[in-house]
Enzyme design. Structure first.
Site, PDB file in Angstrom:
ATOM      1  CD1 TRP A 132     -17.869 -45.245 -19.933  1.00 16.20           C
ATOM      2  CD2 TRP A 132     -16.656 -45.374 -21.807  1.00 16.20           C
ATOM      3  NE1 TRP A 132     -18.500 -44.478 -20.894  1.00 16.20           N
ATOM      4  CE2 TRP A 132     -17.768 -44.547 -22.052  1.00 16.20           C
ATOM      5  CE3 TRP A 132     -15.753 -45.604 -22.846  1.00 16.20           C
ATOM      6  CZ2 TRP A 132     -18.011 -43.941 -23.288  1.00 16.20           C
ATOM      7  CZ3 TRP A 132     -15.970 -45.000 -24.072  1.00 16.20           C
ATOM      8  CH2 TRP A 132     -17.091 -44.185 -24.285  1.00 16.20           C
ATOM      9  CG  ASN A 133     -12.983 -41.733 -22.145  1.00 16.48           C
ATOM     10  OD1 ASN A 133     -12.961 -41.756 -20.916  1.00 16.48           O
ATOM     11  ND2 ASN A 133     -12.722 -40.638 -22.830  1.00 16.48           N
ATOM     12  CE  LYS A 156     -20.088 -45.865  -9.390  1.00 15.55           C
ATOM     13  NZ  LYS A 156     -19.858 -45.943 -10.865  1.00 15.55           N
ATOM     14  CB  ALA A 158     -17.325 -46.282 -16.170  1.00 15.92           C
ATOM     15  N   GLY A 208     -16.026 -36.789 -16.509  1.00 18.44           N
ATOM     16  CA  GLY A 208     -17.282 -37.307 -17.036  1.00 18.44           C
ATOM     17  C   GLY A 208     -18.063 -36.233 -17.763  1.00 18.44           C
ATOM     18  CD  GLU A 230     -11.302 -34.109 -18.678  1.00 21.01           C
ATOM     19  OE1 GLU A 230     -12.162 -33.659 -19.483  1.00 21.01           O
ATOM     20  OE2 GLU A 230     -10.860 -35.250 -18.735  1.00 21.01           O
ATOM     21  CD  GLU A 358     -17.919 -34.710 -24.844  1.00 18.15           C
ATOM     22  OE1 GLU A 358     -16.682 -34.824 -24.806  1.00 18.15           O
ATOM     23  OE2 GLU A 358     -18.656 -34.791 -23.840  1.00 18.15           O
TER      24      GLU A 358
END
Length: 454
Positions: A132-133, A156, A158, A208, A230, A358
């Site tokens: 979503w970012n 597919k 988020a 993700g 990634e 993270e």
């Protein structure tokens, strides 16, 4: 009653929309349509595919404010940053318009044969699982090269970016792509696993978390399907004694705080040599304090809410655990639902969550290093390998040490960022494979040897 996806505005808390999950029959129809479309699309001339890229770029430019508002509402992205994201998607189209034909051209190899060459053939249906970012950019950097190579795509997205996913599918149809060339799947994890295992799907790409990457790679690997992953990162931003703070301090702030700090390639660990440490911390803090927080739809807003309240809660937990281990709160660390104040943590050492993990939000971990040697040791002390940035005036010294950085990217006097012209991806726990550039368009092709004797 059908199960639904509900999207919520993280700034206002209001429900935006509700979407029905696809039924088993609908999923089957989407897969079948994808497969039949591929048989036609794969035979389309590359020049015809790139013409559609021009249509796509034009539509992106024409509707960039509308798309930016959609992102602001669904995940809290400040609207000016959303507009910049759409403009970057248009530049991506331009890059492959100019280069796709050359990238995909047969490569002649001289051998004992009368004729021998490498042919790059599309694989078929490629499934993308996207976050979503950067809800447009992440999808486009998959879709543009992958479709241009002659594949077809499934998305597919988020769940909190469902409106964006549906909008992107419509956008490609409006640009002239055949129905079935790019389709959105509204599915849960169980259905996702079945889609990956379906024979129609030939490969999978995911952007993700590390956890999600391991899960998807395991499912795909069990069916011997290629994956590109990634994943997360905790990029180091190394600031050496001779760094030009007057010139690059704003870049350092953006490297951590843009997109409300929610970026895999953000500068998460600021490793600062001791001679410049106090000056950096003072000036960096002043810049952070001055960032304007507010409604993501306001043109003057630089910082807004995080995408979901649970994400802010997780970040708060990482900070709390680090403080318990001896880190010091220098500034910030106030949370109200999904709003998380920009935060600076000092006295950070390995073993703390803000160093090891993270941190996906507006928290800067500042680490003091004795000298260049210790700074580089700290920078490479990570399970992740997405990118490193170094700020220094001694460029010649960096040339001699490029190979010592095991990451997918090294940026000098600039923040780590994705660029259509350059390959993008990580190493170690940050994943494998590459997006963008020539490497990205060749990830999902069959590199086929052709050998002819006459």
């Amino acid at each position: 009653m059908k199960k639904q996806i509900t999207t919520t505005n993280p700034y206002t808390g209001e429900v935006i929309d509700k979407y029905d999950y696809h039924t088993s029959e609908e999923i089957s129809n989407i897969l079948t349509r994808s497969d039949s479309t591929f048989k036609i699309w794969s035979q389309t001339e590359i020049s015809d595919r790139t013409k559609l890229l021009q249509n796509l770029a034009n539509l992106l430019e024409e509707n960039k404010e509308e798309y930016a508002r959609l992102m602001a509402n669904e995940m809290g992205k400040p609207i000016t940053q959303g507009i910049a994201e759409i403009e970057k998607c248009a530049l991506l189209c331009d890059f492959y318009i100019a280069n796709a034909d050359n990238f995909l051209a047969d490569q002649i190899i001289k051998t004992e044969a009368n004729e021998s060459f490498i042919s790059y053939d599309p694989l078929g249906t490629i499934l993308s699982i996207m976050p979503w970012n950067y809800p447009f950019w992440q999808v486009f950097r998959f879709a543009v090269p992958t479709l241009t190579a002659g594949n077809v795509g499934l998305l597919k997205h988020a769940s909190n970016s469902t409106g964006t996913a549906i909008t992107i599918e419509k956008l490609l149809l409006d640009a002239g792509y055949p129905k079935g060339c790019f389709q959105t799947l509204l599915i849960n994890h169980k259905d996702l696993e079945a889609v990956i295992e379906n024979d129609i799907v030939k490969a999978v790409t995911l952007t993700g978390s590390e956890k999600a990457g391991k899960s998807i790679a395991s499912i795909a690997g069990n069916s011997l399907k290629k994956t590109v992953l990634e994943l997360g990162g905790n990029n180091a931003c190394v600031i050496l004694d001779d760094a030009d703070l007057d010139k690059y301090l704003d870049t350092m702030v953006s490297a951590r705080m843009q997109n409300n700090g929610q970026s895999c390639i953000a500068a998460k660990r600021f490793i600062v040599t001791q001679k410049i440490y106090d000056t950096f911390l003072e000036q960096f803090t002043q810049k952070i304090k001055a960032l304007k927080y507010g409604d993501p739809l306001n043109q003057e807003t630089y910082m807004s809410v995080m995408a979901r309240e649970d994400l802010a809660e997780e970040l708060e937990k990482q900070v709390s655990q680090s403080l318990q281990k001896g880190a010091k709160l220098h500034f910030g660390n106030n949370r109200e639902k999904a709003k998380y104040q920009p935060t600076i943590i000092t006295n950070v050492t390995p073993g703390m969550p803000v160093f090891d993990e993270e941190t996906f939000g507006p928290v800067a971990a500042v680490v003091k290093a004795k000298d260049y040697k210790e700074a580089m040791q700290l920078a490479t002390n990570s399970r992740f390998g997405l990118g490193t940035m170094i700020f220094t005036n001694n460029i010649d010294n960096i040339y001699d040490h490029i190979s010592q950085i095991p990451d997918g990217a090294l940026f000098i006097n600039e923040m780590v960022k994705s660029d259509p012209r350059l390959p993008f991806g990580g190493t170690k726990a940050s994943g494998y494979g590459r997006e963008l550039s020539k490497e990205g368009i060749l990830e999902f092709v069959n590199t086929k040897t052709v050998y002819i004797n006459k």
